[in-house]
Design a protein around this motif. Structure first.
Motif, short mmCIF file in Angstrom:
data_model
loop_
_atom_site.label_atom_id
_atom_site.label_comp_id
_atom_site.label_asym_id
_atom_site.label_seq_id
_atom_site.Cartn_x
_atom_site.Cartn_y
_atom_site.Cartn_z
N GLY A 131 0.15 -29.56 -47.89
CA GLY A 131 1.22 -28.88 -47.18
C GLY A 131 2.14 -28.07 -48.08
O GLY A 131 3.31 -28.42 -48.28
N GLY A 132 1.63 -26.98 -48.62
CA GLY A 132 2.50 -26.04 -49.33
C GLY A 132 2.70 -26.36 -50.79
O GLY A 132 3.34 -25.61 -51.51
N LYS A 133 2.16 -27.49 -51.27
CA LYS A 133 2.33 -27.80 -52.68
C LYS A 133 1.52 -26.80 -53.52
O LYS A 133 0.39 -26.46 -53.19
N THR A 134 2.15 -26.32 -54.59
CA THR A 134 1.48 -25.34 -55.44
C THR A 134 0.59 -26.05 -56.47
O THR A 134 1.03 -27.00 -57.13
N VAL A 135 -0.67 -25.63 -56.56
CA VAL A 135 -1.58 -26.24 -57.52
C VAL A 135 -2.22 -25.16 -58.37
O VAL A 135 -2.20 -23.98 -58.02
N GLY A 136 -2.80 -25.58 -59.49
CA GLY A 136 -3.49 -24.65 -60.37
C GLY A 136 -2.52 -23.79 -61.15
O GLY A 136 -1.32 -24.08 -61.22
N GLY A 137 -3.05 -22.75 -61.75
CA GLY A 137 -2.21 -21.88 -62.55
C GLY A 137 -2.19 -22.32 -64.00
O GLY A 137 -2.40 -23.49 -64.30
N ILE A 138 -1.90 -21.37 -64.86
CA ILE A 138 -2.04 -21.61 -66.29
C ILE A 138 -1.06 -22.68 -66.79
O ILE A 138 -1.37 -23.46 -67.68
N ASP A 139 0.13 -22.77 -66.15
CA ASP A 139 1.11 -23.76 -66.60
C ASP A 139 0.60 -25.18 -66.40
O ASP A 139 0.69 -26.02 -67.29
N GLN A 140 0.06 -25.43 -65.19
CA GLN A 140 -0.46 -26.77 -64.93
C GLN A 140 -1.67 -27.06 -65.82
O GLN A 140 -1.84 -28.18 -66.30
N VAL A 141 -2.51 -26.04 -66.04
CA VAL A 141 -3.68 -26.21 -66.90
C VAL A 141 -3.25 -26.64 -68.30
O VAL A 141 -3.78 -27.59 -68.87
N ILE A 142 -2.23 -25.95 -68.84
CA ILE A 142 -1.76 -26.28 -70.19
C ILE A 142 -1.18 -27.69 -70.22
O ILE A 142 -1.47 -28.49 -71.12
N GLU A 143 -0.41 -28.02 -69.20
CA GLU A 143 0.21 -29.35 -69.15
C GLU A 143 -0.86 -30.44 -69.17
O GLU A 143 -0.80 -31.40 -69.96
N LEU A 144 -1.86 -30.30 -68.30
CA LEU A 144 -2.89 -31.33 -68.22
C LEU A 144 -3.76 -31.37 -69.47
O LEU A 144 -4.18 -32.44 -69.92
N THR A 145 -4.00 -30.18 -70.06
CA THR A 145 -4.78 -30.15 -71.31
C THR A 145 -4.04 -30.91 -72.40
O THR A 145 -4.63 -31.73 -73.13
N LEU A 146 -2.73 -30.67 -72.50
CA LEU A 146 -1.93 -31.36 -73.52
C LEU A 146 -1.93 -32.87 -73.28
O LEU A 146 -2.04 -33.66 -74.22
N ILE A 195 -7.57 -21.21 -62.35
CA ILE A 195 -7.03 -21.51 -63.68
C ILE A 195 -5.81 -20.64 -63.98
O ILE A 195 -4.83 -21.10 -64.54
N PHE A 196 -5.88 -19.35 -63.57
CA PHE A 196 -4.83 -18.44 -64.02
C PHE A 196 -3.71 -18.23 -63.01
O PHE A 196 -2.59 -17.90 -63.39
N THR A 197 -4.00 -18.40 -61.72
CA THR A 197 -2.95 -18.13 -60.74
C THR A 197 -2.65 -19.38 -59.91
O THR A 197 -3.57 -19.97 -59.34
N PRO A 198 -1.39 -19.77 -59.84
CA PRO A 198 -1.03 -20.89 -58.98
C PRO A 198 -1.34 -20.54 -57.52
O PRO A 198 -1.18 -19.39 -57.11
N GLN A 199 -1.83 -21.52 -56.77
CA GLN A 199 -2.11 -21.25 -55.37
C GLN A 199 -1.65 -22.42 -54.52
O GLN A 199 -1.33 -23.49 -55.03
N THR A 200 -1.60 -22.17 -53.22
CA THR A 200 -1.11 -23.20 -52.33
C THR A 200 -2.26 -24.11 -51.92
O THR A 200 -3.29 -23.65 -51.46
N SER A 201 -2.06 -25.40 -52.13
CA SER A 201 -3.08 -26.35 -51.73
C SER A 201 -3.14 -26.40 -50.21
O SER A 201 -2.11 -26.44 -49.54
#
Lengths: 245, 240
Positions: free
Chosen positions: B31-46, B21-27
């Motif tokens: 292949g190297g796409k960044t997933v997770g992290g608070i920014d994506q969480v906020i975007e999807l919540t909105l 939830i808090f730190t973006p990580q590499t899927s």
């Protein structure tokens, strides 16, 4: 034969959801037709196993949910201070969306039917508990006093007077819980729990015939259960038919 | 047996989910796409909130006037009951998938599909709420010379607030819960974490489940608080 643009659309939109796209299903899957009767009549037997799984999921979940909720209701009926916390607790379980609930259990029970059953039973608790409490609360004081006056013990009052009089509300709760669980059990497929959600996930969103069949069977099961429970309630509470306005 | 247990893929942990939830990580799949992290969480919540609010607004606009009107007239009880009961029998997954197949993917179409789920509880509760209002209160209002609309607005609706609000809460919970599976119809909500396990991994799935549960509970508790504020003081003093 099949429209290539549509097949591309199937792949794009339903990405990740089409696990088996065999050549025999493709012509129907990729058409604009709302319902292919030919495909449906040839492949209806595909829905047999998911339907049975679905019925099993619902039956076990509602049974477990009913036993727990009913026991909690009896407990709260005897100890009134338990009512608010139990209502709040079951309310939280009820509010958590089922899809989320399945996967909250991921670290504990993993994926599969058990996980689905736990989540679905938890979902039914609030409805059955609340309705049973309402049923008990609606029993007229005078009737309870009369039973006491006749020398009945607390236990006799509960099983011979309060419970029969609360049956309509209890059944209404059971009915709502069962019908909702039939509908929600389609989501169990996300958690690997099987049921009629599985053909929907496998077929993808462009395969309308499949969606109508799987969704339609689910809807019919829900409605039939609702009607059966309604009929059962009428059978079990014959005195209601006389007094009903 | 032990071998099978050992070879089963590692399942999620709370710690892993929180980290997701808090730190973006590499899927490890895309292949190297960044997933997770608070920014994506906020975007999807909105996204999920937007979809919920739109669908709720649409279902309120459709269902409430009908329910209020029927409740005021005291007719159409069968209609309100049948819609309410049939609504519960609709399998959400099939509905969303079918509506997406029928009218296409996207926020607007999904709003329509989700609004269908909000209509039954809203219709039933507005009907029952208004219908239950003490007839003598309505007669008194009529005797004071109120018009039918005034009776509805000044007497029936205030007295029916608890039931009306219960309908709004049920509709909101049904809609926000089902908005979780919106990704199958092309709108990315928090459910994407749950549904696309191959992209986000099991920790992402658990993170999604936690976030969706929190979102639904937050909405439920906020609406319950709002309901207490909107209920007239007189009604709170004499709980029926």
């Amino acid at each position: 034969m099949a429209n290539p643009a549509l097949i591309a659309a199937v792949g794009e939109v339903g990405k990740g959801f089409i696990h088996e796209r065999t050549s025999e299903t493709l012509p129907c899957q990729a058409t604009d037709k709302l319902f292919c009767w030919g495909w449906a009549s040839e492949h209806i037997n595909r829905y047999e196993t998911p339907t049975l799984q679905h019925l099993e999921l619902v039956a076990i979940s509602v049974l477990i949910g009913f036993v727990i909720a009913f026991a909690l209701a009896l407990l709260a009926h005897r100890h009134h201070w338990l009512q608010p916390p139990l209502l709040a607790g079951t309310g939280v379980l009820y509010t958590i969306p089922s899809v989320a609930f399945f996967f909250l259990l991921l670290p504990l029970t993993g994926r599969g039917e058990d996980t689905a059953i736990i989540a679905l039973s938890a979902y039914t608790l609030q409805i059955i508990f609340r309705n049973t409490m309402i049923g008990f609360a609606n029993v007229p004081r005078a009737v309870v006093d009369a039973a006491r006056g006749m020398g009945q013990t607390d236990r006799q009052v509960l099983w011979r007077v309060e419970l029969p009089l609360a049956l309509p509300e209890i059944f209404a709760g059971l009915q709502v819980a069962t019908v909702s669980t039939v509908a929600i059990a389609t989501l169990a497929a996300f958690a690997g729990g099987g049921g009629l959600g599985e053909p929907i996930l496998k077929g993808g969103i462009s395969f309308k015939t499949n969606l109508i069949l799987a969704g339609g069977i689910t809807f019919l099961i829900a409605v039939s259960f609702g009607l059966i429970l309604f009929a059962l309630q009428r059978l079990l509470t014959p005195w209601r038919r006389v007094t009903q306005t | 047996m032990i071998g099978a247990l050992a070879s089963s893929p590692p399942l999620a942990s709370i710690g892993g989910a929180l980290e997701f939830i808090f730190t973006p990580q590499t899927s490890n799949v895309t292949g190297g796409k960044t997933v997770g992290g608070i920014d994506q969480v906020i975007e999807l919540t909105l996204n999920q909130l937007e979809l919920t609010v739109l669908a709720l607004a649409l279902s309120v606009v459709i269902a409430m006037p009908i329910g209020l009107y029927l409740g005021h007239r005291g007719t159409g009880e069968l209609f309100a009951t049948v819609i309410g009961n049939a609504g519960r029998a609709i399998p959400e997954l099939a509905l969303i998938a079918f509506m997406a197949a029928l009218i296409g993917v996207g926020v607007l179409n999904l709003t329509l599909a989700l609004a269908i789920l909000g209509i039954p509880p809203l219709l039933t509760n507005s009907f029952v709420g208004i219908h239950q209002v003490d007839r003598s209160a309505v007669d008194a209002a009529r005797g004071m010379g109120m018009t039918e609309f005034e009776i509805l607005r000044k007497v029936e609706i205030p007295l029916a607030i608890p039931t009306l609000f219960a309908g709004i809460r049920s509709a909101t919970i049904a809609i926000v819960a089902t908005a979780t599976i919106a990704p199958i119809a092309g709108v990315l909500t928090l459910g994407d974490f749950i549904i696309n396990q191959n992209v986000y991994g099991d920790n992402g799935v658990l993170a999604g489940a936690i976030l969706v549960a929190l979102l639904a509970l937050t909405l439920e508790f906020s609406l319950a608080a709002l309901q207490r504020r909107l209920t007239s003081k007189g009604l709170k003093l004499n709980p029926a």
